[in-house]
Write a protein that holds these residues in place. Structure first.
Motif, PDB file in Angstrom:
ATOM      1  N   UNK A 158     -24.572  12.037 -13.735  1.00 62.54           N
ATOM      2  CA  UNK A 158     -25.038  13.384 -14.280  1.00 62.54           C
ATOM      3  C   UNK A 158     -25.922  13.854 -12.902  1.00 62.54           C
ATOM      4  N   UNK A 159     -26.672  13.125 -11.997  1.00 55.51           N
ATOM      5  CA  UNK A 159     -27.203  13.628 -11.104  1.00 55.51           C
ATOM      6  C   UNK A 159     -26.421  13.661  -9.834  1.00 55.51           C
ATOM      7  N   UNK A 160     -25.083  13.764  -9.823  1.00 51.38           N
ATOM      8  CA  UNK A 160     -24.187  13.859  -8.723  1.00 51.38           C
ATOM      9  C   UNK A 160     -24.011  12.375  -7.799  1.00 51.38           C
ATOM     10  N   UNK A 161     -24.275  11.380  -8.539  1.00 50.86           N
ATOM     11  CA  UNK A 161     -24.068  10.086  -7.778  1.00 50.86           C
ATOM     12  C   UNK A 161     -23.031   9.163  -8.078  1.00 50.86           C
ATOM     13  N   UNK A 162     -22.273   8.660  -7.243  1.00 49.49           N
ATOM     14  CA  UNK A 162     -21.376   7.943  -7.647  1.00 49.49           C
ATOM     15  C   UNK A 162     -21.679   6.310  -7.370  1.00 49.49           C
ATOM     16  N   UNK A 163     -21.300   5.767  -8.465  1.00 45.55           N
ATOM     17  CA  UNK A 163     -21.961   4.475  -8.418  1.00 45.55           C
ATOM     18  C   UNK A 163     -21.410   3.332  -7.350  1.00 45.55           C
ATOM     19  N   UNK A 164     -20.157   3.654  -6.932  1.00 40.91           N
ATOM     20  CA  UNK A 164     -19.517   2.992  -5.890  1.00 40.91           C
ATOM     21  C   UNK A 164     -19.587   3.370  -4.477  1.00 40.91           C
ATOM     22  N   UNK A 165     -19.841   4.852  -4.519  1.00 36.36           N
ATOM     23  CA  UNK A 165     -20.023   5.186  -2.961  1.00 36.36           C
ATOM     24  C   UNK A 165     -21.464   5.438  -2.732  1.00 36.36           C
ATOM     25  N   UNK A 166     -22.349   5.965  -3.680  1.00 36.93           N
ATOM     26  CA  UNK A 166     -23.722   6.628  -3.145  1.00 36.93           C
ATOM     27  C   UNK A 166     -24.715   5.422  -3.289  1.00 36.93           C
ATOM     28  N   UNK A 167     -24.682   4.384  -4.021  1.00 35.61           N
ATOM     29  CA  UNK A 167     -25.529   3.448  -4.455  1.00 35.61           C
ATOM     30  C   UNK A 167     -25.091   2.067  -4.293  1.00 35.61           C
ATOM     31  N   UNK A 168     -26.212   1.224  -3.740  1.00 29.10           N
ATOM     32  CA  UNK A 168     -25.925  -0.304  -3.977  1.00 29.10           C
ATOM     33  C   UNK A 168     -26.921  -0.841  -5.219  1.00 29.10           C
ATOM     34  N   UNK A 169     -26.446  -1.589  -5.897  1.00 33.66           N
ATOM     35  CA  UNK A 169     -27.348  -2.144  -7.234  1.00 33.66           C
ATOM     36  C   UNK A 169     -27.257  -3.723  -7.154  1.00 33.66           C
ATOM     37  N   UNK A 170     -28.508  -3.883  -7.175  1.00 34.60           N
ATOM     38  CA  UNK A 170     -28.780  -5.491  -7.107  1.00 34.60           C
ATOM     39  C   UNK A 170     -29.992  -5.690  -8.366  1.00 34.60           C
ATOM     40  N   UNK A 171     -30.083  -7.136  -8.521  1.00 34.25           N
ATOM     41  CA  UNK A 171     -31.223  -7.330  -9.161  1.00 34.25           C
ATOM     42  C   UNK A 171     -32.275  -8.387  -8.586  1.00 34.25           C
ATOM     43  N   UNK A 172     -33.220  -8.359  -9.236  1.00 34.88           N
ATOM     44  CA  UNK A 172     -34.401  -9.407  -8.610  1.00 34.88           C
ATOM     45  C   UNK A 172     -34.016 -10.877  -8.683  1.00 34.88           C
ATOM     46  N   UNK A 173     -33.676 -11.136  -9.908  1.00 36.05           N
ATOM     47  CA  UNK A 173     -33.062 -12.503 -10.141  1.00 36.05           C
ATOM     48  C   UNK A 173     -31.231 -12.620 -10.020  1.00 36.05           C
ATOM     49  N   UNK A 174     -30.806 -13.270  -9.338  1.00 34.73           N
ATOM     50  CA  UNK A 174     -29.395 -13.471  -9.197  1.00 34.73           C
ATOM     51  C   UNK A 174     -28.694 -14.279 -10.294  1.00 34.73           C
ATOM     52  N   UNK A 175     -29.406 -14.981 -11.170  1.00 32.63           N
ATOM     53  CA  UNK A 175     -28.765 -15.678 -12.334  1.00 32.63           C
ATOM     54  C   UNK A 175     -29.395 -15.204 -13.536  1.00 32.63           C
ATOM     55  N   UNK A 176     -28.702 -15.214 -14.734  1.00 33.38           N
ATOM     56  CA  UNK A 176     -29.109 -14.849 -15.880  1.00 33.38           C
ATOM     57  C   UNK A 176     -30.202 -15.927 -16.657  1.00 33.38           C
ATOM     58  N   UNK A 177     -31.344 -15.300 -17.009  1.00 39.14           N
ATOM     59  CA  UNK A 177     -32.360 -16.352 -17.915  1.00 39.14           C
ATOM     60  C   UNK A 177     -31.766 -16.678 -19.272  1.00 39.14           C
ATOM     61  N   UNK A 178     -31.688 -17.623 -19.555  1.00 39.01           N
ATOM     62  CA  UNK A 178     -31.012 -17.616 -20.979  1.00 39.01           C
ATOM     63  C   UNK A 178     -31.495 -17.136 -21.973  1.00 39.01           C
ATOM     64  N   UNK A 179     -30.542 -16.876 -22.886  1.00 41.19           N
ATOM     65  CA  UNK A 179     -30.845 -15.566 -23.843  1.00 41.19           C
ATOM     66  C   UNK A 179     -31.612 -14.488 -23.469  1.00 41.19           C
ATOM     67  N   UNK A 180     -31.320 -13.867 -22.335  1.00 38.01           N
ATOM     68  CA  UNK A 180     -31.923 -12.711 -21.945  1.00 38.01           C
ATOM     69  C   UNK A 180     -33.337 -12.770 -22.038  1.00 38.01           C
ATOM     70  N   UNK A 181     -34.017 -14.021 -21.872  1.00 33.72           N
ATOM     71  CA  UNK A 181     -35.515 -13.972 -22.027  1.00 33.72           C
ATOM     72  C   UNK A 181     -35.924 -13.201 -20.653  1.00 33.72           C
ATOM     73  N   UNK A 182     -37.175 -12.919 -20.461  1.00 37.10           N
ATOM     74  CA  UNK A 182     -37.959 -12.366 -19.498  1.00 37.10           C
ATOM     75  C   UNK A 182     -37.898 -13.515 -18.237  1.00 37.10           C
ATOM     76  N   UNK A 183     -37.627 -12.885 -17.253  1.00 33.65           N
ATOM     77  CA  UNK A 183     -37.988 -13.876 -15.914  1.00 33.65           C
ATOM     78  C   UNK A 183     -39.352 -14.541 -15.792  1.00 33.65           C
ATOM     79  N   UNK A 184     -39.417 -15.614 -15.529  1.00 34.61           N
ATOM     80  CA  UNK A 184     -40.705 -16.095 -15.242  1.00 34.61           C
ATOM     81  C   UNK A 184     -41.041 -15.954 -13.848  1.00 34.61           C
ATOM     82  N   UNK A 185     -42.460 -16.118 -13.567  1.00 40.55           N
ATOM     83  CA  UNK A 185     -42.966 -15.777 -12.075  1.00 40.55           C
ATOM     84  C   UNK A 185     -42.450 -16.568 -11.024  1.00 40.55           C
ATOM     85  N   UNK A 186     -42.368 -17.961 -11.534  1.00 45.05           N
ATOM     86  CA  UNK A 186     -41.880 -18.820 -10.296  1.00 45.05           C
ATOM     87  C   UNK A 186     -40.436 -18.766 -10.243  1.00 45.05           C
TER      88      UNK A 186
END
Ligand code: SF4
Length: 276
Positions: A158-186
């Motif tokens: 909707x803002x004219x950005x293509x997800x594969x061409x115009x952006x790179x998407x990453x997360x702070x954590x690279x592995x899933x916290x079990x049950x989608x709980x919040x990441x811990x500080x450590x």
């Protein structure tokens, strides 16, 4: 005659007046004084000068109940400040991907299906950073898939950005916290070097931090989204804008218009930065 009376006599002041023994105690005013007007005051000089003990201070009555009613979400705990990351040697992109894939540096390696490195164009000028893989991301090995990913894709297009061409998407954590709980500080502290290396490779024009954990990690702050959005921040001299995580928006539809405002703000900022 005492010395004071002698001096008074010599200078012509006459005899000094002295009360008879018991004169004050037997005076009618003292005898008629109601006993209740005689108030004993206990004074503890040292205690009165000392600051009050914290446990002796009476707290004011709160305006709101301390226990939220059923169904009301309690604000998640604020993350502790993260330690400063030492600049480590920059790995080649492929080596960085392999390092993440093989990483067993925190407890999340025991429960993940696979790591989620990122997706998109690593030469993109926009870098979107979320929190951590969810269930679908853990299964597919890609960030922002499922309903939250679809919402993000729709907002980007909707803002004219293509997800594969115009952006790179990453997360702070690279592995899933079990049950989608919040990441811990450590966990964040252990994993964040991978994200930092991704940022150093991509060198985006603008970072969009999606959600509290991404924003707090990158800005090293304990402030919440409400205080951080709508302003232009910077991470290592890269302009950074904060918005809501799409998964949050799925649960809180009324805030979608705020996320839209954030995207418009980001788009205008990007346009201005690109023109400079
Ligand atoms: S979350 Fe990060 S630090 Fe923890 S095992 Fe996965 S890649 Fe390694």
């Amino acid at each position: 005659m005492n010395r004071a009376a002698l001096i008074q006599s010599v200078i012509g002041l006459g005899p000094s007046w002295e009360a008879r023994p018991g004169w004050f105690e037997q005076h009618p005013a003292a005898l008629n004084r109601p006993p209740e007007t005689l108030v004993a005051i206990d004074i503890e000089p040292e205690a009165s000068l000392a600051p009050p003990r914290q446990d002796a201070v009476t707290s004011p009555q709160p305006d709101v109940p301390l226990v939220p009613p059923p169904g009301v979400d309690i604000a998640p705990p604020v993350l502790p400040p993260l330690p400063q990351v030492q600049a480590s040697p920059l790995l080649e992109w492929d080596a960085l991907e392999r390092a993440v894939r093989d990483c067993r540096d925190c407890r999340l390696c025991q429960t993940r299906t696979q790591t989620v490195f990122g997706r998109g164009n690593k030469q993109a000028r926009w870098l979107l950073i979320g929190e951590a893989p969810g269930e679908q991301e853990d299964k597919q090995g890609q960030p922002f898939v499922g309903r939250a990913g679809q919402l993000l894709d729709n907002m980007l297009s909707a803002t004219g950005l293509d997800r594969d061409r115009d952006v790179y998407i990453a997360n702070v954590l690279k592995c899933r916290p079990p049950g989608n709980r919040n990441p811990s500080g450590d966990e964040i502290a252990t994993c964040q070097n991978y994200l930092i290396q991704q940022i150093r490779h991509i060198q985006p024009t603008l970072i969009l931090a999606l959600g509290r954990f991404a924003a707090q990690t990158l800005l090293q702050t304990e402030k919440g989204i409400g205080q951080l959005r709508g302003k232009l921040h910077s991470y290592q001299d890269i302009p950074l804008i904060v918005s809501y995580h799409p998964a949050y928006l799925l649960r809180n539809q009324p805030d979608k218009h705020k996320a839209w405002q954030d995207l418009i703000f980001a788009k205008k900022t990007f346009g201005r930065l690109s023109a400079d």
